[in-house]
Each structure stands twice: as C-alpha cells, then as structure tokens.
Design an enzyme around this catalytic site. Structure first.
Site, PDB file in Angstrom:
ATOM      1  N   THR A 192     -19.556  26.343  13.648  1.00  0.00           N
ATOM      2  CA  THR A 192     -19.244  25.594  14.866  1.00  0.00           C
ATOM      3  C   THR A 192     -20.532  25.548  15.689  1.00  0.00           C
ATOM      4  OG1 THR A 192     -18.621  27.565  16.047  1.00  0.00           O
ATOM      5  CG2 THR A 192     -16.863  26.395  14.943  1.00  0.00           C
ATOM      6  N   GLU A 337     -12.501  24.638  12.833  1.00  0.00           N
ATOM      7  CA  GLU A 337     -11.610  25.742  12.441  1.00  0.00           C
ATOM      8  C   GLU A 337     -10.281  25.260  11.868  1.00  0.00           C
ATOM      9  OE1 GLU A 337     -13.369  25.504  15.167  1.00  0.00           O
ATOM     10  OE2 GLU A 337     -14.091  27.443  15.889  1.00  0.00           O
ATOM     11  N   LYS A 446     -10.243  23.599  38.272  1.00  0.00           N
ATOM     12  CA  LYS A 446      -9.112  24.197  38.985  1.00  0.00           C
ATOM     13  C   LYS A 446      -9.306  23.915  40.465  1.00  0.00           C
ATOM     14  CE  LYS A 446      -7.599  27.545  35.646  1.00  0.00           C
ATOM     15  NZ  LYS A 446      -7.633  28.880  35.120  1.00  0.00           N
ATOM     16  N   TRP A 451      -4.593  22.289  37.923  1.00  0.00           N
ATOM     17  CA  TRP A 451      -5.598  21.883  36.950  1.00  0.00           C
ATOM     18  C   TRP A 451      -5.776  20.364  36.951  1.00  0.00           C
ATOM     19  CZ3 TRP A 451      -5.131  25.307  31.923  1.00  0.00           C
ATOM     20  CH2 TRP A 451      -5.134  26.657  32.314  1.00  0.00           C
TER      21      TRP A 451
HETATM   22  P1  ADP Z   1     -17.793  21.926  17.955  1.00  0.00           P
HETATM   23  O1  ADP Z   1     -16.835  22.821  18.707  1.00  0.00           O
HETATM   24  O2  ADP Z   1     -18.695  22.605  17.033  1.00  0.00           O
HETATM   25  O3  ADP Z   1     -18.359  20.819  18.797  1.00  0.00           O
HETATM   26  P2  ADP Z   1     -15.677  20.593  16.585  1.00  0.00           P
HETATM   27  O4  ADP Z   1     -15.960  19.278  16.068  1.00  0.00           O
HETATM   28  O5  ADP Z   1     -14.971  21.562  15.758  1.00  0.00           O
HETATM   29  O6  ADP Z   1     -17.030  21.137  16.877  1.00  0.00           O
HETATM   30  O7  ADP Z   1     -15.032  20.415  17.994  1.00  0.00           O
HETATM   31  C1  ADP Z   1     -13.663  20.444  18.146  1.00  0.00           C
HETATM   32  C2  ADP Z   1     -13.323  20.118  19.555  1.00  0.00           C
HETATM   33  O8  ADP Z   1     -13.552  18.748  19.828  1.00  0.00           O
HETATM   34  C3  ADP Z   1     -11.877  20.317  19.874  1.00  0.00           C
HETATM   35  O9  ADP Z   1     -11.582  21.665  20.116  1.00  0.00           O
HETATM   36  C4  ADP Z   1     -11.702  19.429  21.103  1.00  0.00           C
HETATM   37  O10 ADP Z   1     -12.169  20.056  22.271  1.00  0.00           O
HETATM   38  C5  ADP Z   1     -12.614  18.281  20.789  1.00  0.00           C
HETATM   39  N1  ADP Z   1     -11.841  17.167  20.230  1.00  0.00           N
HETATM   40  C6  ADP Z   1     -11.669  16.828  18.940  1.00  0.00           C
HETATM   41  N2  ADP Z   1     -10.914  15.718  18.827  1.00  0.00           N
HETATM   42  C7  ADP Z   1     -10.587  15.331  20.079  1.00  0.00           C
HETATM   43  C8  ADP Z   1      -9.826  14.253  20.635  1.00  0.00           C
HETATM   44  N3  ADP Z   1      -9.256  13.328  19.885  1.00  0.00           N
HETATM   45  N4  ADP Z   1      -9.708  14.200  21.964  1.00  0.00           N
HETATM   46  C9  ADP Z   1     -10.284  15.120  22.774  1.00  0.00           C
HETATM   47  N5  ADP Z   1     -11.016  16.137  22.303  1.00  0.00           N
HETATM   48  C10 ADP Z   1     -11.180  16.257  20.981  1.00  0.00           C
END
Ligand code: ADP
Length: 554
Positions: A192, A337, A446, A451
C-alpha cells in the site's frame, strides 16, 4: 461427514492453462514500449510464460522467492506474472510512481531477488540497485536490439547481471511444470502506498486471487464474457489491475494493453481500433478521455461498460458516458487489502425500474458487496451502526479475499474480534444496502462534533463547468474545531469567484457543510495511486487562516 468431491487446488496457473487450452487463439494486444502495436495470443502467452519459469529456475529462483516487476500493462508483463506465479514464487508488483527511495525501501523489505523492468523505468532501477541488497538480476522487458547500456548508480556487489527478456524466452524450453502446491501458497505481493507510516505489503494467495476472479466474473460484478474486449487502464502494479489479468484469461476475453500511453487520444485510439467493449480506470483517466472526445468530436462505437473506482466518481462522468456515448458506468470501491474489488454500485431490480435521474444518487454511491464479502459500520468504540444512510462510521470488511495480516507482520494485528479488517474509510450504508464512502478516516472534517464528508463536497464541486479539479480539507476554527475549505484548480484560461462555487453547491449539500472559503490554486497534488494527496495539501495550507477567523483575531 466430508463431501466426496474432488479438491482441485485453486491456483492461478490453472487460469492461463484454461485460456491457452480453450481460448488459445484469442488475442492479447499491446501498445509496446518500443512503439508498435504487438499482437499475441493466450496460447503464446502461456508458452512464453513457461519459458520464463524455466529461465527463473535457471537463475536459482525457488518457491516463495520474491520476483518483482516494475512495468506498464503489457503482454510481456502478463507473461512475467504467470511465469513467476506458476512456479510458486511471489510476483511483487512495484509502483513506479512512488519516489525512488520508497521503491528501494519496498524492494529491500520484500527481499526481491529478480526484477523485471520496462525500458522506461531503467533509470529508477539504476538508482535503487545499490540499496536493494537482495537484488541479483534485472530482466529488461525488451528484445536484444533495444537492450540499453546500464550501470548501477553506486556500489552493488550483489548485482549479477542485466538480462534480456526476449533472449530468456528464446533460450529456454516451454516444458515447465506449474502448480502442484497448496492453494494457500503466496502468489502476489503489493505494498500500500503508505500515506501514513511505512508502506505495508499485502500478500495474496493463489486461493484468494482465484476466488477473487470467480467473484469478479459474476454478472452483477464485472460480468465479463469471452465475447468482451477488455482494456485495463488501471495498472497491474496497482491493486492487480482490479483482477483483470486473471479474469480476462479466465473467460477468454481479448485483452488490449495500453503500455505507457494513458492520455485521452491514445486510449481513444485503442478503444476504437481494437473494438474494446469493457474498460476499467480511475476517474482522472476518464476525465482525460472525455475531454479528448469533446475536443475532437470523437465517438465511442464499441465500448459498452466502464468500471470506475479508486476514488469517488463525479456525476458528470457518469452522465457524460451515459447521455453522450451510451456507455454504462459502474462505480466501484476497493483497496489493495481487498484484492481489490469490495463493492459495486450495480442497480438492483427495484432501482433499475426507476428513471435514470432517480437512479443517480445510488450510482454515485460505492454500492453493495458481492457474495464472499461482508461489510459492517462501527462507531469509534467498535459498536455496530445502523444501515440508515446517515450514520457515518468506520467501514470494516471480512472475507476470503481480504487481508488478514501484512507481510512480515507489519502493523501487528489488523482484524477485530469478529475478524473484520478496518479499511480506514468512513462510510454510510443505506436501507437498500448501498455503501457510500464519505472520507478516509484521517481526512474527515469534524465540525461541532458532526462529520462532514469532504469527498461528497469535492465530487459535486468538480462538476462546476469551470473546475478542473477540486479538494476539500478541514481547517481550524475556534468555535467549530474544524470547518471545510474548498480548493479549486480551474480549467485553463478560466477565472471565477468563490461565490460562483458556493452558489453551485447551494441546495446540493446540507447548508452547514458549505465551505467557509474557496481558494483557487494552480495545482492539486496527486499521490502515487492517483488519489488527491491531502496530507501534502494540508502541509501547503498550514499557515492558512479562514477570513472570518482572521477578522475576529485582528
Ligand atoms: P492506497 O491506500 O495505497 O492509495 P488503494 O488503492 O488500496 O491504495 O486505496 C484504497 C482507498 O482508495 C480506499 O480505502 C478508499 O479510501 C479509496 N477509494 C477506492 N475506491 C473509491 C471510490 N470509488 N470512492 C471513494 N474512494 C475510493
């Protein structure tokens, strides 16, 4: 009493075996790094992947060893993946968009022994080699004619040589045996991006990738077919190209790989010349494509469906695809993940009956989980929250395609008492089961104990015709703790006043969510996975004070 059915370990080598045996002539087309369009087939990909397995064995690679790739989406990248995984070695996809120091740290942490690299990224490899003591061989994904000169940028006594991909393929036999190991064997590793703390490795198993493939093939998930032509823009180095490198061969769909060129014109050309029916990418890529189509009066004559995820998809993208080009958008959510597909905003039977406009609020949400994925929302103490569409809570997820620990135990225990993984996202779930991401937990605002969703405000604001990009962050406020600040990067040549944006938001969000100020900026920074880098924005804005606060202070 146990059932009496065959076991048949769920290992991913069987996916390419199947593609070669039953869809052997189906094409894998690549815009190559060297330039020309290269055409191959699943039959050839299978044959060449086996040759690479033998080459890796010759280099001393054993099951469990990590073999890295630093590469664009291409036929060769597929061959490397299956060549590595078929042996029981672990394919570690490195993200070239990270800083070289981060790549070096990650490759050293993973203990990568061999690295497959595209010509584009060779300078990165030269820079990091001295700092990755496990790295013995670098395989350049090209032919002998394009082999470059190369020297590590410093002492690298562990480095044994630079090899040529096509020479390895030519010199080795395709007689390699794949699989035969336990389905829980590790097969892929992806870190990640580590926006907080060091990056952490997610270690996929053959079983989790195989199950993820079956899950994504369902009609209400990606619904792929042998008749599809699939262009994964989403990179294989980021969350496994959302599984497409497995699901396309699993169905026998034709693949079209964009290589290094992801601009609107290049993607449009491939969509049209190869007859692409299905594609997947983050919103920014589609924004670039739509801008190109509008500027050139281009058409989409074969594309039927795009899956959009990785960041929240603004309404204007969904509408433009649907209204102007007749393409269905499926908004999806997931993370490294979660293999990564977690939820999709596929319309239910009930919603599909509604006029399109009334479907829109649901299409904008991230949607519902497929079989095999469980979700819950909890408060800060871990107590479950109701699915009422308004309760904001921590989104937690469980299932056999979800990580249960990070590589080498980084971060310690990551599951709660019920075995759920905390995604780090804040969300709501409505009465129809549609989940909506409101924020990363660390970005949520917040205000007076309530929120505010930064994502919701910015995805609405970006639909303003003058906006190129928007971001919302919380800034300190003496009475409310935090209030929202909207940052806008305008389209080239545009000018606008804060009031234009505040008027545009009026009536679309709760009144108390209205940003306290609008600041126009030249740049909204993106991180290595294409998401808005709010940490960097907060740093840049650390001396900013809201006008009303400044007025009372003076
Ligand atoms: P990193 O955390 O390494 O940037 P990831 O690609 O695994 O990589 O990121 C996942 C995160 O991306 C999610 O936990 C979320 O916050 C965001 N995310 C993924 N898809 C969406 C979506 N359709 N809308 C909003 N946020 C998203």
């Amino acid at each position: 009493m146990r059932g009496l059915m065959q076991h048949g370990a769920l290992t991913v080598d069987k996916i390419l075996d199947h593609a070669a045996r039953w869809h052997g002539g189906r094409e894998v087309v690549t815009r190559s790094i060297e330039g020309p369009i290269v055409r191959t087939t699943y039959g050839q990909v299978h044959d060449r992947a086996k040759r690479l397995s033998n080459a890796l064995l010759g280099l001393g690679v054993a099951p469990g060893d990590r073999v890295a790739t630093l590469a664009w989406n291409s036929g060769r990248h597929m061959e490397a993946w299956y060549g590595i995984m078929g042996l029981g070695a672990v394919c570690h996809t490195l993200n070239p968009r990270l800083f070289p120091e981060q790549i070096a740290w990650i490759a050293a942490d993973a203990g990568d022994r061999v690295l497959f690299v595209d010509l584009t990224f060779l300078p990165i490899v030269a820079a990091i080699l001295p700092r990755v003591p496990s790295l013995e061989y670098v395989v350049v994904m090209t032919d002998p004619d394009h082999m470059p000169a190369f020297a590590p940028a410093g002492d690298a006594p562990h480095f044994k040589g630079l090899l040529c991909f096509e020479t390895l393929v030519e010199e080795h036999s395709a007689d390699a045996s794949w699989g035969g190991f336990d389905e829980e064997t590790a097969c892929g590793l992806c870190y990640t991006s580590g926006t907080t703390g060091d990056p952490k490795g997610v270690l996929y198993s053959h079983r989790s990738n195989f199950l993820h493939t079956l899950i994504t093939l369902q009609p209400d998930v990606m619904g792929l077919s042998q008749r599809d032509v699939i262009l994964p823009v989403v990179p294989m180095f980021h969350a496994n190209a959302w599984g497409v490198a497995f699901s396309a061969p699993a169905t026998g769909a034709k693949m079209v790989m964009p290589g290094a060129k992801m601009d609107g014109a290049s993607i449009h050309e491939l969509l049209e010349t190869e007859g692409v029916t299905f594609s997947a990418a983050v919103p920014t890529v589609w924004q670039m494509l739509l801008q190109h189509l509008q500027a050139t009066n281009g058409q989409l004559t074969t594309l039927k469906k795009v899956v959009i995820g990785g960041a929240a998809c603004p309404e204007m993208i969904i509408r433009a695809f649907h209204d102007d080009y007749g393409v269905e958008v499926v908004h999806a959510w997931g993370m490294t993940e979660t293999s990564p597909v977690g939820t999709l905003s596929t319309m239910t039977e009930e919603l599909a009956q509604l006029p399109y406009d009334q479907q829109m609020p649901y299409r904008l949400k991230q949607g519902r989980p497929p079989l095999g994925v469980e979700l819950k929302l909890t408060d800060d103490e871990g107590a479950r929250l109701p699915s009422d569409g308004t309760s904001f809570g921590h989104l937690k997820i469980r299932g056999s395609i979800i990580a249960r620990a990070y590589f080498k135990g980084a971060g310690g225990e990551i599951l709660d008492d019920e075995g759920f993984f905390d995604t780090g996202d804040v969300a709501t779930i409505d009465a129809r089961g549609f989940m909506q991401i409101t924020d990363r937990a660390k970005d949520v605002i917040k205000s007076g104990g309530e929120w505010i969703s930064t994502i919701e405000i910015e995805t609405i604001a970006v639909c303003h015709p003058k906006a190129a990009m928007t971001a919302v962050i919380g800034v300190a406020h003496p009475k409310w703790d935090e209030r929202p600040l909207l940052l806008v990067k305008l389209k080239p040549g545009e000018t606008a006043s804060p009031a234009e944006f505040l008027d545009f938001l009026a009536g679309k969000i709760a009144k108390w969510w209205t940003p306290d100020d609008v600041v126009f900026v030249d740049d909204i920074p993106l991180g290595a996975t294409g998401k808005i880098d709010k940490k960097l924005i907060r740093q840049r804005m650390k001396d900013y004070v809201l006008p009303a606060v400044a007025a009372t202070a003076s």
